[in-house]
Design an enzyme around this catalytic site. Structure first.
Site, PDB file in Angstrom:
ATOM      1  N   ASP A 286      -7.126  21.446   8.356  1.00 48.65           N
ATOM      2  CA  ASP A 286      -7.621  20.349   7.302  1.00 48.65           C
ATOM      3  C   ASP A 286      -8.273  21.316   6.063  1.00 48.65           C
ATOM      4  OD1 ASP A 286      -8.100  18.027   6.193  1.00 48.65           O
ATOM      5  OD2 ASP A 286      -8.421  17.186   8.134  1.00 48.65           O
TER       6      ASP A 286
ATOM      7  N   ASN B 109       0.658  -1.208  -0.133  1.00 46.12           N
ATOM      8  CA  ASN B 109       0.043   0.135  -0.189  1.00 46.12           C
ATOM      9  C   ASN B 109       1.014   1.193   0.033  1.00 46.12           C
ATOM     10  OD1 ASN B 109      -1.305   2.096   2.275  1.00 46.12           O
ATOM     11  ND2 ASN B 109      -2.774   1.416   0.726  1.00 46.12           N
TER      12      ASN B 109
END
Length: 427
Positions: free
Chosen positions: A249, A138
């Site tokens: 964010d 991954n």
């Protein structure tokens, strides 16, 4: 990355900052001042390395990296995720880097972006790891907070890396990993795609690169990683957590502080001319890298409902996460509302969706506003869904995660097409 940077210098605006800048807030001030430009800062107070930012902060730059145009990005991502290509070309780490040494992040110009940040953050780092059970690789991008010269904590959400770490913890073992910083934008984009856990994101990247990718054999961990500017090797520790945050964010608001896994580093590799890639939190680079890979998911869901869908955009004004614009060739009355429902279901974080005809450019905010202004009748064309699960990033969401979703059908009524014909687009 540096080869692509040369392309950017020829075809886009690249600004070289000659002033001495500190990694503590000063560098970030320049990133805010030039949000859609590529910046190179060559005089960094705390490091001998240069800092680059904005290599993929516009759709045009990403399109160039994928050898397509802006309208073709979604199809390129779909082609790559549906047809990953195995990689069989490997090089040794010592042949790629001039410096290999014990990890010391004080040598790397890791930026602190905002006053209330938890500390310096690596924002472009891609973590490469293998499933302890299956061995499947991954590669995924994660924000990482510096805890010391060889320690980090990473925000990991319940997806593939999270699953790998949990499996390693159950075995009471560390999870070997490598962190690659400073890659070609096409490789970086591939690491943000939503693919099944049995699909290797680096093979998605290899499709972007027409099967010509090379991977680097790491020195202390059994991993192969993409070509990059800086390579770190280490492990994610079992049963150890540290505070991660505050961090800004996508929505330009602070995320909450959490307890996240700790990474311990052993080795670092870099060239004498390596450049550190910094992604501005809540900047366009951050938004596009996170949002673009979700557009194919919406496209596929809409296509199952209305086969004549033309394109999908998670808009920059909607943080590339909360707002979508969908272009269709309308065939029957009601297509617009069906598209809205399909889009909202496909991307659960989506809050507002606008559906437009194919004569409206979904990559142009003014054109979308034009469609809303001239083709929407509020009591008939607006769909409101209260109490739906939304995004944890939405400041309006309730503590239980629910919010109100809105769909706007800004398509022309089929029985009155001549009334809505745009003269400037006609022959």
């Amino acid at each position: 990355m540096q080869k692509f940077l040369e392309i950017l210098k020829k075809d886009f605006n690249v600004i070289e900052i000659e002033d001495e800048v500190s990694t503590n807030l000063e560098a970030a001030e320049f990133l805010r001042k030039y949000p859609k430009d590529t910046l190179i800062m060559g005089n960094v107070k705390e490091s001998d390395m240069k800092v680059v930012s904005g290599i993929c902060n516009t759709r045009e730059k990403i399109a160039r990296a994928l050898n397509t145009d802006v309208a073709g990005i979604t199809q390129k991502i779909m082609d790559a995720t549906n047809n990953p290509q195995p990689i069989n070309d490997y090089v040794d780490v010592r042949d790629c880097f001039g410096v290999s040494k014990s990890a010391d992040l004080t040598e790397v110009p890791v930026l602190t972006y905002y006053q209330r940040d938890g500390g310096p953050y690596i924002t472009s780092g891609v973590i490469i790891a293998k499933d302890p059970e299956t061995g499947i690789r991954n590669a995924s991008i994660h924000r990482m907070l510096l805890l010391g010269k060889d320690r980090l904590t990473a925000r990991i959400v319940p997806r593939h890396l999270y699953t790998y770490h949990k499996r390693a913890e159950e075995l009471d073992e560390p999870l070997e990993l490598a962190i690659a910083i400073g890659m070609h934008p096409a490789t970086l984009l591939a690491t943000t795609t939503s693919v099944p856990i049995n699909v290797d994101e680096l093979e998605v990247a290899n499709h972007f690169h027409q099967g010509k990718m090379k991977l680097i054999n790491c020195e202390t961990v059994d991993l192969k990683v993409p070509e990059c500017e800086i390579l770190l090797e280490g492990r994610m520790l079992p049963h150890e957590r540290a505070e991660e945050g505050p961090f800004v964010d996508l929505t330009d608001t602070y995320d909450v502080v959490r307890q996240e896994p700790v990474i311990e580093l052993d080795k670092m590799h870099y060239r004498h001319d390596s450049i550190y890639h910094a992604i501005m939190p809540a900047g366009f680079e951050h938004k596009l890298l996170q949002g673009l890979p979700q557009e194919p998911r919406i496209f596929n869901a809409v296509q199952n409902t209305v086969p004549t869908v033309k394109n999908v955009a998670l808009t920059e004004g909607g943080c590339c996460w909360l707002h979508a614009a969908v272009s269709i060739q309308k065939q029957t009355q009601g297509d617009g509302k069906n598209v809205i429902m399909a889009a909202l279901a496909a991307h659960p974080s989506l809050k507002h969706c606008v559906v437009v005809d194919e004569d409206v450019d979904i990559f142009d905010a003014e054109d979308i506003e034009y469609a809303i202004a001239t083709r929407v009748k509020g009591d008939e064309d607006i769909l409101i869904v209260p109490g739906a699960r939304g995004s944890s990033l939405d400041p309006c969401a309730k503590p239980d995660g629910t919010t109100t979703k809105v769909g706007v059908d800004a398509t022309k009524p089929l029985d009155k097409l001549e009334k809505f014909e745009r003269v400037s687009f006609s022959d």
